[in-house]
Design an enzyme around this catalytic site. Structure first.
Site, mmCIF file in Angstrom:
data_model
loop_
_atom_site.group_PDB
_atom_site.id
_atom_site.type_symbol
_atom_site.label_atom_id
_atom_site.label_comp_id
_atom_site.label_asym_id
_atom_site.label_seq_id
_atom_site.Cartn_x
_atom_site.Cartn_y
_atom_site.Cartn_z
ATOM 1 N N VAL A 28 -12.295 -21.287 12.528
ATOM 2 C CA VAL A 28 -10.887 -21.299 12.913
ATOM 3 C C VAL A 28 -10.765 -22.013 14.247
ATOM 4 C CG1 VAL A 28 -8.837 -19.930 13.412
ATOM 5 C CG2 VAL A 28 -10.486 -19.129 11.709
ATOM 6 N N GLY B 101 -15.255 -17.007 10.287
ATOM 7 C CA GLY B 101 -15.157 -15.915 9.328
ATOM 8 C C GLY B 101 -15.919 -16.254 8.069
ATOM 9 N N GLY B 102 -15.596 -15.535 7.004
ATOM 10 C CA GLY B 102 -16.309 -15.728 5.759
ATOM 11 C C GLY B 102 -16.105 -17.103 5.148
ATOM 12 N N LYS C 293 -7.519 -23.013 9.889
ATOM 13 C CA LYS C 293 -8.672 -22.415 9.219
ATOM 14 C C LYS C 293 -9.288 -23.476 8.318
ATOM 15 C CE LYS C 293 -8.524 -18.199 7.520
ATOM 16 N NZ LYS C 293 -8.275 -17.027 6.613
ATOM 17 N N ASP D 188 -6.978 -6.570 0.412
ATOM 18 C CA ASP D 188 -8.017 -6.503 1.438
ATOM 19 C C ASP D 188 -7.434 -5.989 2.754
ATOM 20 O OD1 ASP D 188 -10.619 -6.729 2.351
ATOM 21 O OD2 ASP D 188 -10.396 -8.816 2.975
ATOM 22 N N ILE E 129 -12.011 -21.282 18.038
ATOM 23 C CA ILE E 129 -11.629 -19.947 18.489
ATOM 24 C C ILE E 129 -12.225 -18.826 17.651
ATOM 25 C CG2 ILE E 129 -9.500 -20.678 19.625
ATOM 26 C CD1 ILE E 129 -7.943 -19.836 17.169
#
Length: 199
Positions: A40, A35-36, A55, A151, A32
């Site tokens: 995921v 990211g970094g 994740k 963040d 789905i």
């Protein structure tokens, strides 16, 4: 899409996990996002028959002790947070072939960043204030537990749609959070957060 049939044996890498089981606890059903850290996936927690988000740390990154520690810290920081406006973290584990993953609440909706890209000029001040007001209790609970997120940005503020149709704000991604000693004041960390985010 219809989930693939479970594949035999442990997953070979952080990519192409659809159809595999993680530690015989999670059946990976669909990719789905990414990211970094890695990818995921949507998965099913087998024993609980519950949909979750998984994740997975990229295998290449798992060779870097600093990134592994950051990934572990995200899970550790988030697992004890219970505010309704914080994403729920269920589990943190490693497969037999050293694939690291975090299991968390599966959210339906979109990131605030996407909403701003689409309708920033049309967002009413009252809506903006409402979103920020829902962020505050999540961050407040984290601060009381000695955790600074560090963040907060539109990408990490998620507008989740509930089954009732209501929208609720969720803070996500505690990957660069900082754990503090309870006796130390939160304000002491404000000046050094920017530098440490790069390490």
């Amino acid at each position: 899409p219809t989930p693939a049939a479970p594949a035999a044996g442990p997953p070979p890498s952080g990519e192409g996990l659809v159809g595999h089981k993680l530690n015989n606890r999670y059946l990976v059903e669909q990719h789905i996002g990414e990211g970094g850290f890695g990818d995921v996936y949507k998965a099913k927690q087998i024993q609980m028959n519950r949909e979750v988000a998984i994740k997975v740390l990229s295998p290449a990154m798992s060779k870097d002790p600093k990134l592994v520690e950051r990934f572990r810290r995200e899970a550790q920081a988030a697992c004890n947070l219970r505010d309704p406006h914080t994403i729920i973290t269920y589990d943190f584990a490693q497969t037999d072939n050293e694939l690291l993953y975090i299991a968390m609440e599966l959210l339906q909706g979109e990131a605030l960043f996407d909403v701003m890209e689409r309708e920033a000029q049309g967002m009413l001040p009252s809506r903006v204030v409402g979103i920020l007001e829902q962020c505050c209790p999540s961050l407040g609970e984290a601060h009381l537990q000695g955790i600074v997120h560090r963040d907060i940005k539109p990408e990490n503020i998620f507008l989740a749609r509930l089954a009732s149709g209501e929208t609720v704000v969720k803070i996500v991604d505690f990957g660069i959070s900082k754990a503090m000693h309870p006796e130390q004041n939160i304000s002491l960390y404000a000046s050094d957060a920017g530098d440490e985010m790069l390490t």
